[in-house]
Design a protein around this motif. Structure first.
Motif, PDB file in Angstrom:
ATOM      1  N   UNK A 118     -19.327  26.319 -37.746  1.00 13.87           N
ATOM      2  CA  UNK A 118     -17.909  26.189 -37.378  1.00 13.87           C
ATOM      3  C   UNK A 118     -16.999  26.924 -38.355  1.00 13.87           C
ATOM      4  N   UNK A 119     -17.478  27.190 -39.554  1.00 14.91           N
ATOM      5  CA  UNK A 119     -16.666  27.932 -40.515  1.00 14.91           C
ATOM      6  C   UNK A 119     -16.467  29.381 -40.077  1.00 14.91           C
ATOM      7  N   UNK A 120     -17.388  29.878 -39.259  1.00 10.74           N
ATOM      8  CA  UNK A 120     -17.349  31.289 -38.871  1.00 10.74           C
ATOM      9  C   UNK A 120     -17.029  31.506 -37.393  1.00 10.74           C
ATOM     10  N   UNK A 121     -17.382  30.555 -36.538  1.00 15.38           N
ATOM     11  CA  UNK A 121     -17.097  30.702 -35.103  1.00 15.38           C
ATOM     12  C   UNK A 121     -15.642  30.331 -34.866  1.00 15.38           C
ATOM     13  N   UNK A 122     -14.757  31.236 -35.214  1.00 16.60           N
ATOM     14  CA  UNK A 122     -13.334  30.922 -35.236  1.00 16.60           C
ATOM     15  C   UNK A 122     -12.744  30.716 -33.857  1.00 16.60           C
ATOM     16  N   UNK A 123     -13.249  31.431 -32.847  1.00 19.73           N
ATOM     17  CA  UNK A 123     -12.691  31.267 -31.500  1.00 19.73           C
ATOM     18  C   UNK A 123     -13.491  30.292 -30.642  1.00 19.73           C
ATOM     19  N   UNK A 124     -14.484  29.655 -31.242  1.00 19.79           N
ATOM     20  CA  UNK A 124     -15.277  28.579 -30.604  1.00 19.79           C
ATOM     21  C   UNK A 124     -15.948  29.037 -29.311  1.00 19.79           C
ATOM     22  N   UNK A 125     -16.464  30.253 -29.281  1.00 15.89           N
ATOM     23  CA  UNK A 125     -17.177  30.732 -28.090  1.00 15.89           C
ATOM     24  C   UNK A 125     -18.691  30.652 -28.259  1.00 15.89           C
ATOM     25  N   UNK A 126     -19.126  29.935 -29.299  1.00 19.43           N
ATOM     26  CA  UNK A 126     -20.547  29.740 -29.598  1.00 19.43           C
ATOM     27  C   UNK A 126     -21.245  31.042 -29.962  1.00 19.43           C
ATOM     28  N   UNK A 127     -20.477  32.000 -30.440  1.00 15.27           N
ATOM     29  CA  UNK A 127     -21.012  33.213 -31.046  1.00 15.27           C
ATOM     30  C   UNK A 127     -20.158  33.528 -32.270  1.00 15.27           C
ATOM     31  N   UNK A 128     -20.751  34.252 -33.189  1.00 11.92           N
ATOM     32  CA  UNK A 128     -19.999  34.672 -34.372  1.00 11.92           C
ATOM     33  C   UNK A 128     -19.986  36.193 -34.388  1.00 11.92           C
ATOM     34  N   UNK A 135     -13.574  38.177 -41.367  1.00  6.90           N
ATOM     35  CA  UNK A 135     -12.297  37.528 -41.631  1.00  6.90           C
ATOM     36  C   UNK A 135     -12.488  36.237 -42.422  1.00  6.90           C
ATOM     37  N   UNK A 136     -13.500  35.454 -42.037  1.00  7.91           N
ATOM     38  CA  UNK A 136     -13.732  34.181 -42.719  1.00  7.91           C
ATOM     39  C   UNK A 136     -14.179  34.388 -44.159  1.00  7.91           C
ATOM     40  N   UNK A 137     -14.939  35.434 -44.409  1.00  5.32           N
ATOM     41  CA  UNK A 137     -15.515  35.646 -45.736  1.00  5.32           C
ATOM     42  C   UNK A 137     -14.631  36.508 -46.621  1.00  5.32           C
ATOM     43  N   UNK A 138     -14.047  37.542 -46.046  1.00  5.24           N
ATOM     44  CA  UNK A 138     -13.314  38.531 -46.839  1.00  5.24           C
ATOM     45  C   UNK A 138     -11.829  38.606 -46.496  1.00  5.24           C
ATOM     46  N   UNK A 139     -11.337  37.665 -45.715  1.00  2.58           N
ATOM     47  CA  UNK A 139      -9.965  37.763 -45.231  1.00  2.58           C
ATOM     48  C   UNK A 139      -8.938  37.947 -46.330  1.00  2.58           C
TER      49      UNK A 139
END
Length: 324
Positions: A118-128, A135-139
């Motif tokens: 969930x930390x990476x699946x920002x748009x909740x489409x069950x894919x990263x 964005x999550x790591x280097x934003x």
């Protein structure tokens, strides 16, 4: 080796690796899981026991057992033994232990992915997607590019971003730049997947190759495990590792390791760490030397399987004061 925790970003893990390389002289960082010395080495030190605990239980479960009293720990171990004994014949064989250890490792890997998903699946489409991960790591760093320019360390975010992208694309088998659960698992835990092993070898080379010539020489090999800080003599184990480099790592005797030699070093084809650990546990606990374990033999050696320094202290606390 055997063994990997990615409950934080890969970048942080890399920075931790950089710290370990420069650790104090007697510290040693292992990249290769070594077969225990079954016949000659007393397996009683806390570090060796901790390795057994984590191999047998998984890292998270081992931490849970650390908090139990000896009685609770033995009770839970008894129930685990029943699960390992697949044919319910009352004996635990090396093969059954091997299967259990592999199951524990696989469970840890997939549970770890669930924790961070969930930390990476920002748009909740069950894919990263790569963009989501980036964005999550280097934003922050992408939004403040001037901080990239100040970093010269080889584990800097500036250098880790393209490295992560390369690994992500290797894990992305269908090439859509969006990782499903299995693809993201291979991204976070490449050592567990055959199609990712080239990436593991390449990243190992990049981590150790300080002069950037595309090879690992003897000094770079040693520097990955040991750092001179006071100019004193090298410990005996460092001299042994230099001999290992000359005799077994540098296969073509050109004074350095290439990618194929690094692969042989960190991923020897004839080595199965789960099998080695299973053999070790049986050897150390098999009181009647019949090559298999009863529940009682395992419980009699509970501190190797699930005990710890913490539970040993717990055992002390359960004794009468006069016994201490």
């Amino acid at each position: 080796m055997a063994g990997f925790s990615f409950s934080f970003s890969l970048v942080c893990a890399a920075l931790l690796g950089a710290f370990l390389v420069s650790a104090k002289p007697m510290l040693r960082k292992e990249r290769v899981l070594r077969d225990p010395e079954l016949s000659r080495q007393a397996h009683e030190d806390n570090k060796s026991y901790q390795y057994d605990h984590e191999a047998f239980l998984g890292k998270d479960e081992a931490k849970t057992f650390d908090q139990l009293t000896p009685e609770e720990s033995r009770d839970r171990l008894s129930k685990i033994v029943d699960r390992i004994d697949g044919d319910a014949d009352g004996y635990i064989t090396t093969d059954e232990l091997n299967a259990w250890i592999k199951r524990v490792q696989k469970r840890y890997v997939y549970e770890n992915v669930v924790k961070v998903w969930t930390d990476y699946d920002l748009n909740k489409d069950n894919k990263i997607s790569w963009d989501e991960y980036k964005q999550a790591t280097y934003g922050y760093y992408l939004a403040n590019p001037e901080e990239f320019e100040d970093a010269t360390d080889k584990f800097s975010f500036k250098k880790m971003l393209p490295r992560d992208e390369r690994r992500f694309k290797a894990a992305d088998l269908n090439g859509d730049l969006a990782a499903d659960r299995e693809e993201f698992t291979s991204f976070l835990h490449p050592e567990e997947f055959e199609h990712m092993k080239n990436i593991v070898v390449l990243e190992t080379l990049e981590d150790i190759d300080n002069n950037g010539d595309g090879h690992v020489d003897e000094d770079e090999y040693i520097a990955d495990m040991f750092a001179h800080e006071d100019g004193g003599p090298e410990p005996d184990w460092v001299r042994t590792e230099r001999e290992q480099f000359s005799d077994f790592r540098d296969l073509n005797k050109d004074g350095k390791m290439d990618l194929d030699e690094i692969r042989q070093w960190i991923m020897p084809q004839d080595y199965d760490h789960a099998q080695a650990e299973a053999r070790h546990l049986v050897y150390e606990s098999d009181q009647d030397k019949d090559q298999k374990l009863t529940k009682q033999e395992i419980l009699d050696n509970w501190n190797m399987f699930v005990g710890s320094q913490a539970t040993n202290y717990g055992e002390d606390l359960t004794r009468n004061h006069d016994e201490l």
